[in-house]
Motif scaffolding. Structure first.
Motif, mmCIF file in Angstrom:
data_model
loop_
_atom_site.group_PDB
_atom_site.id
_atom_site.type_symbol
_atom_site.label_atom_id
_atom_site.label_comp_id
_atom_site.label_asym_id
_atom_site.label_seq_id
_atom_site.Cartn_x
_atom_site.Cartn_y
_atom_site.Cartn_z
ATOM 1 N N GLU A 5 0.827 -1.206 0.000
ATOM 2 C CA GLU A 5 0.000 0.000 0.000
ATOM 3 C C GLU A 5 0.860 1.255 0.000
ATOM 4 O O GLU A 5 0.525 2.258 -0.618
ATOM 5 C CB GLU A 5 -0.935 0.002 1.202
ATOM 6 N N LYS A 6 2.032 1.201 0.712
ATOM 7 C CA LYS A 6 2.936 2.329 0.753
ATOM 8 C C LYS A 6 3.527 2.597 -0.628
ATOM 9 O O LYS A 6 3.618 3.748 -1.067
ATOM 10 C CB LYS A 6 4.075 2.032 1.742
ATOM 11 N N ASN A 7 3.915 1.523 -1.360
ATOM 12 C CA ASN A 7 4.475 1.670 -2.707
ATOM 13 C C ASN A 7 3.437 2.222 -3.679
ATOM 14 O O ASN A 7 3.749 3.041 -4.540
ATOM 15 C CB ASN A 7 5.017 0.337 -3.221
ATOM 16 N N GLN A 8 2.182 1.761 -3.543
ATOM 17 C CA GLN A 8 1.118 2.252 -4.405
ATOM 18 C C GLN A 8 0.858 3.738 -4.122
ATOM 19 O O GLN A 8 0.596 4.522 -5.032
ATOM 20 C CB GLN A 8 -0.162 1.456 -4.204
ATOM 21 N N GLY A 9 0.919 4.115 -2.870
ATOM 22 C CA GLY A 9 0.720 5.516 -2.492
ATOM 23 C C GLY A 9 1.812 6.413 -3.053
ATOM 24 O O GLY A 9 1.550 7.511 -3.547
ATOM 25 N N LYS A 10 3.082 5.925 -2.993
ATOM 26 C CA LYS A 10 4.200 6.688 -3.553
ATOM 27 C C LYS A 10 4.066 6.806 -5.073
ATOM 28 O O LYS A 10 4.318 7.862 -5.647
ATOM 29 C CB LYS A 10 5.533 6.030 -3.187
ATOM 30 N N THR A 11 3.664 5.702 -5.730
ATOM 31 C CA THR A 11 3.484 5.702 -7.182
ATOM 32 C C THR A 11 2.370 6.661 -7.581
ATOM 33 O O THR A 11 2.489 7.406 -8.551
ATOM 34 C CB THR A 11 3.159 4.277 -7.683
ATOM 35 N N LEU A 12 1.294 6.667 -6.814
ATOM 36 C CA LEU A 12 0.169 7.555 -7.089
ATOM 37 C C LEU A 12 0.579 9.012 -6.910
ATOM 38 O O LEU A 12 0.251 9.869 -7.737
ATOM 39 C CB LEU A 12 -1.002 7.207 -6.171
ATOM 40 N N LYS A 13 1.334 9.312 -5.856
ATOM 41 C CA LYS A 13 1.808 10.677 -5.629
ATOM 42 C C LYS A 13 2.762 11.119 -6.729
ATOM 43 O O LYS A 13 2.694 12.251 -7.213
ATOM 44 C CB LYS A 13 2.507 10.778 -4.265
ATOM 45 N N THR A 14 3.654 10.219 -7.126
ATOM 46 C CA THR A 14 4.614 10.540 -8.180
ATOM 47 C C THR A 14 3.896 10.806 -9.501
ATOM 48 O O THR A 14 4.211 11.766 -10.210
ATOM 49 C CB THR A 14 5.630 9.393 -8.348
ATOM 50 N N SER A 15 2.930 9.970 -9.844
ATOM 51 C CA SER A 15 2.207 10.172 -11.097
ATOM 52 C C SER A 15 1.376 11.458 -11.055
ATOM 53 O O SER A 15 1.259 12.158 -12.056
ATOM 54 C CB SER A 15 1.331 8.962 -11.422
ATOM 55 N N PHE A 16 0.824 11.792 -9.888
ATOM 56 C CA PHE A 16 0.066 13.030 -9.744
ATOM 57 C C PHE A 16 0.990 14.235 -9.936
ATOM 58 O O PHE A 16 0.637 15.196 -10.626
ATOM 59 C CB PHE A 16 -0.621 13.089 -8.368
ATOM 60 N N LYS A 17 2.187 14.188 -9.329
ATOM 61 C CA LYS A 17 3.154 15.278 -9.480
ATOM 62 C C LYS A 17 3.579 15.436 -10.939
ATOM 63 O O LYS A 17 3.697 16.553 -11.450
ATOM 64 C CB LYS A 17 4.386 15.028 -8.603
ATOM 65 N N MET A 18 3.788 14.320 -11.624
ATOM 66 C CA MET A 18 4.193 14.353 -13.033
ATOM 67 C C MET A 18 3.070 14.938 -13.906
ATOM 68 O O MET A 18 3.337 15.693 -14.838
ATOM 69 C CB MET A 18 4.580 12.958 -13.524
ATOM 70 N N THR A 19 1.838 14.588 -13.578
ATOM 71 C CA THR A 19 0.700 15.115 -14.334
ATOM 72 C C THR A 19 0.578 16.619 -14.133
ATOM 73 O O THR A 19 0.371 17.366 -15.088
ATOM 74 C CB THR A 19 -0.603 14.412 -13.906
ATOM 75 N N VAL A 20 0.715 17.084 -12.891
ATOM 76 C CA VAL A 20 0.654 18.516 -12.607
ATOM 77 C C VAL A 20 1.796 19.238 -13.318
ATOM 78 O O VAL A 20 1.598 20.317 -13.911
ATOM 79 C CB VAL A 20 0.689 18.776 -11.087
ATOM 80 N N LEU A 21 2.978 18.664 -13.317
ATOM 81 C CA LEU A 21 4.120 19.253 -13.990
ATOM 82 C C LEU A 21 3.885 19.343 -15.501
ATOM 83 O O LEU A 21 4.173 20.357 -16.124
ATOM 84 C CB LEU A 21 5.394 18.445 -13.686
ATOM 85 N N ALA A 22 3.343 18.277 -16.081
ATOM 86 C CA ALA A 22 3.061 18.271 -17.526
ATOM 87 C C ALA A 22 2.026 19.333 -17.890
ATOM 88 O O ALA A 22 2.174 20.048 -18.887
ATOM 89 C CB ALA A 22 2.582 16.890 -17.960
ATOM 90 N N VAL A 23 0.966 19.462 -17.086
ATOM 91 C CA VAL A 23 -0.060 20.484 -17.347
ATOM 92 C C VAL A 23 0.548 21.875 -17.222
ATOM 93 O O VAL A 23 0.249 22.767 -18.022
ATOM 94 C CB VAL A 23 -1.260 20.289 -16.392
ATOM 95 N N ALA A 24 1.403 22.083 -16.243
ATOM 96 C CA ALA A 24 2.042 23.388 -16.064
ATOM 97 C C ALA A 24 2.947 23.712 -17.248
ATOM 98 O O ALA A 24 2.958 24.850 -17.742
ATOM 99 C CB ALA A 24 2.838 23.416 -14.762
ATOM 100 N N LEU A 25 3.693 22.739 -17.741
ATOM 101 C CA LEU A 25 4.569 22.956 -18.892
ATOM 102 C C LEU A 25 3.764 23.285 -20.143
ATOM 103 O O LEU A 25 4.141 24.160 -20.919
ATOM 104 C CB LEU A 25 5.450 21.738 -19.133
ATOM 105 N N VAL A 26 2.653 22.599 -20.354
ATOM 106 C CA VAL A 26 1.797 22.885 -21.507
ATOM 107 C C VAL A 26 1.211 24.292 -21.380
ATOM 108 O O VAL A 26 1.134 25.034 -22.359
ATOM 109 C CB VAL A 26 0.681 21.822 -21.640
ATOM 110 N N GLY A 27 0.815 24.682 -20.180
ATOM 111 C CA GLY A 27 0.281 26.029 -19.963
ATOM 112 C C GLY A 27 1.308 27.108 -20.238
ATOM 113 O O GLY A 27 1.004 28.130 -20.857
ATOM 114 N N VAL A 28 2.530 26.899 -19.801
ATOM 115 C CA VAL A 28 3.599 27.868 -20.038
ATOM 116 C C VAL A 28 3.944 27.920 -21.523
ATOM 117 O O VAL A 28 4.160 28.999 -22.089
ATOM 118 C CB VAL A 28 4.840 27.527 -19.189
#
Length: 162
Positions: A5-28
């Motif tokens: 569950e801890k690994n899944q939580g880290k993977t979910l957080k990492t993918s969320f951060k990557m998605t936010v970063l990708a959206v921010a890059l597209v916006g810029v």
């Protein structure tokens, strides 16, 4: 189970951060300015080769190239226009630079002068949309047709058929 569950939580957080970063890059990237150059204006070096009183329309065309426009009235000059338009996201395009080179000729086709104008030398002229009245005044087709019945002269038909 706790480690999975801890690994899944880290993977979910990492993918969320990557998605936010990708959206921010597209916006810029969408707000990045794109400059587009339109037209052609000869450089000072090319214009230095043109001698007023000596060069003709043909020699000017050979030296600096064919103009983008020429004088409409009396074919009095060559006009080279260049502009840079900045596009930024969804905003309206903005002209950031415009240059006009005017080469004037006399009636015999010899150069009389060379002038260079920039965006700061010009003034904005608003376009006016003029609409010609149709003089129909909200009449239907049938009303227009019936209204024209009395507007002809039968004698003109008789004289035209002879």
């Amino acid at each position: 189970m706790g480690a999975v569950e801890k690994n899944q939580g880290k993977t979910l957080k990492t993918s969320f951060k990557m998605t936010v970063l990708a959206v921010a890059l597209v916006g810029v990237a969408g707000c990045t300015a794109i400059d587009r150059k339109h037209g052609y204006a000869p450089s000072e070096e090319l214009l230095a080769d043109i001698v007023p009183g000596v060069d003709t329309k043909d020699s000017v065309s050979e030296t600096v190239g064919v103009p983008s426009a020429s004088g409409v009235l009396r074919d009095s000059g060559y006009y080279y226009v260049s502009s840079v338009v900045r596009h930024r996201g969804a905003r309206a395009p903005k002209t950031i630079s415009r240059e006009l080179v005017a080469i004037n000729f006399n009636t015999s086709g010899t150069v009389t002068g060379i002038q260079r104008f920039g965006l700061e030398d010009g003034r904005t002229i608003p376009l006016q949309r003029r609409v010609t009245d149709s003089n129909l005044q909200d009449k239907t087709f049938l009303r227009q047709l019936l209204g024209n019945l009395g507007n002809f002269d039968p004698g003109s038909f008789l004289n035209g058929s002879n």
